[in-house]
Structures are given as C-alpha cells and as structure tokens.
Design a protein around this motif. Structure first.
Motif, PDB file in Angstrom:
ATOM      1  N   ASP A 157       0.833  -1.211   0.000  1.00 42.83           N
ATOM      2  CA  ASP A 157       0.000   0.000   0.000  1.00 42.83           C
ATOM      3  C   ASP A 157       0.860   1.250   0.000  1.00 42.83           C
ATOM      4  O   ASP A 157       0.523   2.256  -0.654  1.00 42.83           O
ATOM      5  CB  ASP A 157      -0.925  -0.002   1.218  1.00 42.83           C
ATOM      6  N   LYS A 196       8.040   1.375  -9.531  1.00 42.95           N
ATOM      7  CA  LYS A 196       7.184   0.358 -10.157  1.00 42.95           C
ATOM      8  C   LYS A 196       7.822  -1.027 -10.021  1.00 42.95           C
ATOM      9  O   LYS A 196       7.131  -2.031  -9.796  1.00 42.95           O
ATOM     10  CB  LYS A 196       6.970   0.709 -11.625  1.00 42.95           C
ATOM     11  N   LYS A 215      10.204  11.308 -12.745  1.00 41.18           N
ATOM     12  CA  LYS A 215       9.624  10.200 -13.499  1.00 41.18           C
ATOM     13  C   LYS A 215      10.529   8.975 -13.525  1.00 41.18           C
ATOM     14  O   LYS A 215      10.051   7.840 -13.511  1.00 41.18           O
ATOM     15  CB  LYS A 215       9.321  10.662 -14.922  1.00 41.18           C
ATOM     16  N   SER A 240       4.222  15.484  -6.830  1.00 38.25           N
ATOM     17  CA  SER A 240       5.392  15.550  -7.729  1.00 38.25           C
ATOM     18  C   SER A 240       6.699  15.491  -6.949  1.00 38.25           C
ATOM     19  O   SER A 240       7.684  16.143  -7.312  1.00 38.25           O
ATOM     20  CB  SER A 240       5.345  16.832  -8.589  1.00 38.25           C
ATOM     21  N   THR A 281       2.177   1.833  -3.473  1.00 39.77           N
ATOM     22  CA  THR A 281       1.078   2.281  -4.338  1.00 39.77           C
ATOM     23  C   THR A 281       0.827   3.768  -4.165  1.00 39.77           C
ATOM     24  O   THR A 281       0.665   4.515  -5.142  1.00 39.77           O
ATOM     25  CB  THR A 281      -0.208   1.495  -4.019  1.00 39.77           C
ATOM     26  N   VAL A 282       0.810   4.249  -2.929  1.00 39.05           N
ATOM     27  CA  VAL A 282       0.592   5.672  -2.653  1.00 39.05           C
ATOM     28  C   VAL A 282       1.751   6.505  -3.187  1.00 39.05           C
ATOM     29  O   VAL A 282       1.555   7.572  -3.774  1.00 39.05           O
ATOM     30  CB  VAL A 282       0.396   5.917  -1.146  1.00 39.05           C
ATOM     31  N   LEU A 319      10.091   7.079 -10.359  1.00 39.69           N
ATOM     32  CA  LEU A 319       8.788   6.420 -10.355  1.00 39.69           C
ATOM     33  C   LEU A 319       8.833   5.091 -11.099  1.00 39.69           C
ATOM     34  O   LEU A 319       8.182   4.123 -10.705  1.00 39.69           O
ATOM     35  CB  LEU A 319       7.730   7.332 -10.982  1.00 39.69           C
ATOM     36  N   MET A 361       3.626   5.885  -5.706  1.00 38.76           N
ATOM     37  CA  MET A 361       3.614   5.922  -7.158  1.00 38.76           C
ATOM     38  C   MET A 361       2.572   6.879  -7.723  1.00 38.76           C
ATOM     39  O   MET A 361       2.652   7.274  -8.883  1.00 38.76           O
ATOM     40  CB  MET A 361       3.382   4.517  -7.707  1.00 38.76           C
ATOM     41  N   ARG A 362       1.602   7.260  -6.909  1.00 39.00           N
ATOM     42  CA  ARG A 362       0.614   8.225  -7.387  1.00 39.00           C
ATOM     43  C   ARG A 362       1.242   9.599  -7.602  1.00 39.00           C
ATOM     44  O   ARG A 362       0.791  10.369  -8.446  1.00 39.00           O
ATOM     45  CB  ARG A 362      -0.527   8.326  -6.386  1.00 39.00           C
ATOM     46  N   ASN A 363       2.256   9.878  -6.789  1.00 39.03           N
ATOM     47  CA  ASN A 363       3.057  11.086  -7.011  1.00 39.03           C
ATOM     48  C   ASN A 363       2.186  12.344  -7.111  1.00 39.03           C
ATOM     49  O   ASN A 363       2.372  13.182  -7.988  1.00 39.03           O
ATOM     50  CB  ASN A 363       3.895  10.914  -8.282  1.00 39.03           C
ATOM     51  N   GLU A 364       1.242  12.479  -6.211  1.00 41.71           N
ATOM     52  CA  GLU A 364       0.311  13.597  -6.288  1.00 41.71           C
ATOM     53  C   GLU A 364       0.992  14.944  -6.061  1.00 41.71           C
ATOM     54  O   GLU A 364       0.561  15.968  -6.565  1.00 41.71           O
ATOM     55  CB  GLU A 364      -0.808  13.401  -5.266  1.00 41.71           C
ATOM     56  N   SER A 410       7.238  -2.195  -6.594  1.00 41.58           N
ATOM     57  CA  SER A 410       5.839  -2.619  -6.508  1.00 41.58           C
ATOM     58  C   SER A 410       5.667  -4.033  -7.051  1.00 41.58           C
ATOM     59  O   SER A 410       4.960  -4.856  -6.460  1.00 41.58           O
ATOM     60  CB  SER A 410       4.950  -1.638  -7.280  1.00 41.58           C
TER      61      SER A 410
END
Length: 363
Positions: free
Chosen positions: A242, A264, A257, A253, A245-246, A260, A248-251, A267
C-alpha cells in the motif's frame, strides 16, 4: 496422553519466539521505546563527483548537515528519545512523526508532508541460530536534499550493499537526486524479504519431509510455529504494498519520473512477495492437513489391528466361556480328549478367520 504431549511439544517449540509480537498493538496503547545505551551515527554527503563520510559522536554534530550543498544520508542506529527530538527540531520534522519514531508497535505506514515524506516499515531478518524471523522498525524521512533513517539496533543492516554502491561515483545513486536514494533503501528492505522467504521455504519443505518419513508430535509444533512466521511476513508485506502504491501516485510531484519507474519495480517485487506468502500459507495449511491425515491413518491402523486381534480372540473367549460354566452336566466333561479338542477349535477358528479376512482384502 497423546494430546498432552502434542500441546507440551508445541508450547516448548513456540517458546523460541514468545517475546515477539504477532498481532498489531492497540493504536491507543503504543509504548515509548526504551533508550539504548549508545547510538551509532553515520552520514554521507555526496554528489556525482564527491562522497564525504562522517561518523558523529553526538546528534548535535548533525545540525550542520541541514544546510549542506550535497545530497545527505543520515543514518542513526540505536535510538534515544531526546536525540530523536533534536533531529526532528533541526530538520523541521512534525511532532507526530517524532512520536511515531519514538514509540513501538505501529503498523507500516506512510505520511506525506510539504517538504518531506515519512515512511515506517519493518526490516525482517532470519535468525540462523534460533530459526525464526526477527523484525526491526525502520523509519525513513526523505526531504528535498536529505534522507534520514532511524534503525532500532546496531549491526542488523539491510543497507550494506547500498553503502558499497555509494563508493562508486558512476553508480545510479550518485548520479540521481535524493529521491533515488529513498527508492534504493526501500528496495534493499524488500530484497531481504525474498532472502528470508527462501530460508523459510527450505524449513517448510523439511517439515513436510519429516511428516512423510518420520511423523512425531514435534512436527505439529513446527507447523503452528511456521504459521505464526507467515503471519509476521503477511503483516509486514501487505502494508508495504500500500505504501508503494501511494508513492507511485506522485500527487505532490515529489519523485521524478525516472524514480517512479524504479518504484514500479519495487511494486512488482512486493506483489510477487505477497503471492509467495500466500503460497507458503497454503503450503503450510496443506502440510497441516497432511499431518492430520497421517495421524488419522496411524490411528486407523491401530484400531484395525485392535479390531482384528479382538475378532481372533473372540472364538477362544466364547469356547472358554461355554466350557467354564458351572453346570453339572456339560458335553465332553468326562472325555479325556475334550481339553485338546477345545484348544484345537480355539486355534483353527482364528486361522480360518484370517483366511477369510485376507480373501476379502480386509487387511
């Protein structure tokens, strides 16, 4: 007696891990950790061209790292609450994060703040002497130019290979920004999960072979023990997934990239580790079923032998009972060969019964 022996063996085997927490603590009862006698503080300042290593005698010496022009990795092994508080104040860390680091029994978690990310995860290792999983709480704070790691104990370290890569100026960790170091730390912890599961898989296979070849009461204790080990793995791996996963959302920034893409990969590894844990749990359940089936077969064989012996002795018992009755007139009472005739029937009838049992495939 058999059940008592099984329980006794189970308790003696499980005593190896009695000091470990299997279930999560009540979140309102998190305990402050006990201060260690000595902390080990090591720091790395690095960029593409340079690497500067420090070993500090006190946390006060770490204050100058806040304004370093390099990327900074500060690692503290062995924790004291006043030193955690000093680091938190120096680097502008939230009081809630300080409290999480200073206490024990938390779930793995992640919190995002304006200038840093905080992760609490567990590093797992395998005790080769006592054959069980040991877990250590790791707190990681990743800022824009620094990473701080808090480890509970000195000497248990999943980051040895990462330190070696830092020595190489052409390594990816030296060529990338600080968020790549954060990824490398998480990746190192996850890689140790696989090493641990390889160790456990060999132990589980050993238990299965033991049940098939040399079933004993201690086998059941081992099954229960390894079910508990799977619970420890599961409670650490599932929240870790979890967290990734959070991230990787990179809300906000926070990660570039390229990092990220590497997250993955972590993950994918976590998902694979999760599948392995589920497979191991299913294997242990199958082994437990195998144990119970073997025990039932063992009991069935014992009951079968008992039943056969009882059947074979029944004719002799009946004949002996008939001629042992206290009546005045009994057939063959005065016959000099009556005793031998009775014994002959007592032997011939069981032999015939054995022939019938064999013919009908009853044993």
């Amino acid at each position: 007696m058999g059940i008592t022996d099984t329980i006794s063996n189970t308790l003696s085997f499980l005593k190896l891990g009695e000091s470990r927490k299997i279930f999560y603590n009540n979140p309102i009862n998190n305990q402050l950790r006990q201060d260690v006698e000595h902390t080990y503080i090591k720091a790395y300042e690095y960029n593409e061209q340079e690497l500067i290593e420090h070993e500090f005698a006190s946390v006060q010496e770490c204050a100058r790292l806040k304004d370093s022009r390099y990327n900074v990795w500060l690692n503290i092994e062995g924790l004291k609450r006043d030193e955690i508080k000093f680091i938190a104040q120096t680097f502008g860390i939230n009081d809630l994060v300080e409290e999480d680091i200073s206490s024990i029994g938390h779930n793995a978690k992640m919190d995002t703040f304006e200038n840093y990310i905080y992760c609490l995860v567990y590093m797992l290792s395998y005790n080769n002497n006592r054959f069980f999983i040991e877990q250590e709480q790791i707190s990681i704070i990743c800022g824009r130019k620094f990473v701080i790691t808090f480890q509970e104990e000195h000497g248990k370290d999943a980051f040895g290979k990462l330190r070696l890569r830092l020595q190489n100026k052409d390594s990816k960790v030296r060529l990338n920004s600080i968020d790549f170091l954060f990824y490398e730390l998480l990746d190192a912890i996850v890689d140790d999960y696989f090493y641990l599961m390889d160790k456990l898989s060999m132990r589980i296979e050993t238990v299965e072979d033991e049940i098939l070849n040399n079933l004993n009461k201690r086998s059941f204790a081992k099954i229960i023990f390894y079910r508990r080990e799977m619970m420890i793995l599961r409670r650490n791996i599932y929240p870790f997934r979890d967290i990734i996963t959070v991230l990787m959302r990179n809300e906000d920034s926070f990660f570039n990239k390229r990092t990220l893409r590497y997250l993955k990969d972590v993950s994918d590894h976590i998902n694979q580790a999760r599948e392995m844990v589920e497979n191991y749990r299913e294997s242990i359940s199958n082994i437990q079923d195998l144990y119970l089936n073997q025990e039932n077969n063992k009991l069935s064989r014992s009951m079968k032998v008992t039943a056969i012996v009882t059947c074979l002795l029944a004719p002799a018992t009946v004949i002996g009972g008939i001629f042992g009755m206290n009546f005045k007139y009994i057939p063959f009472l005065n016959n000099p060969y009556a005793f031998y005739i009775a014994i002959a029937f007592m032997l011939l009838i069981p032999v015939y019964m054995i022939y019938v049992f064999k013919k009908n495939g009853w044993f």
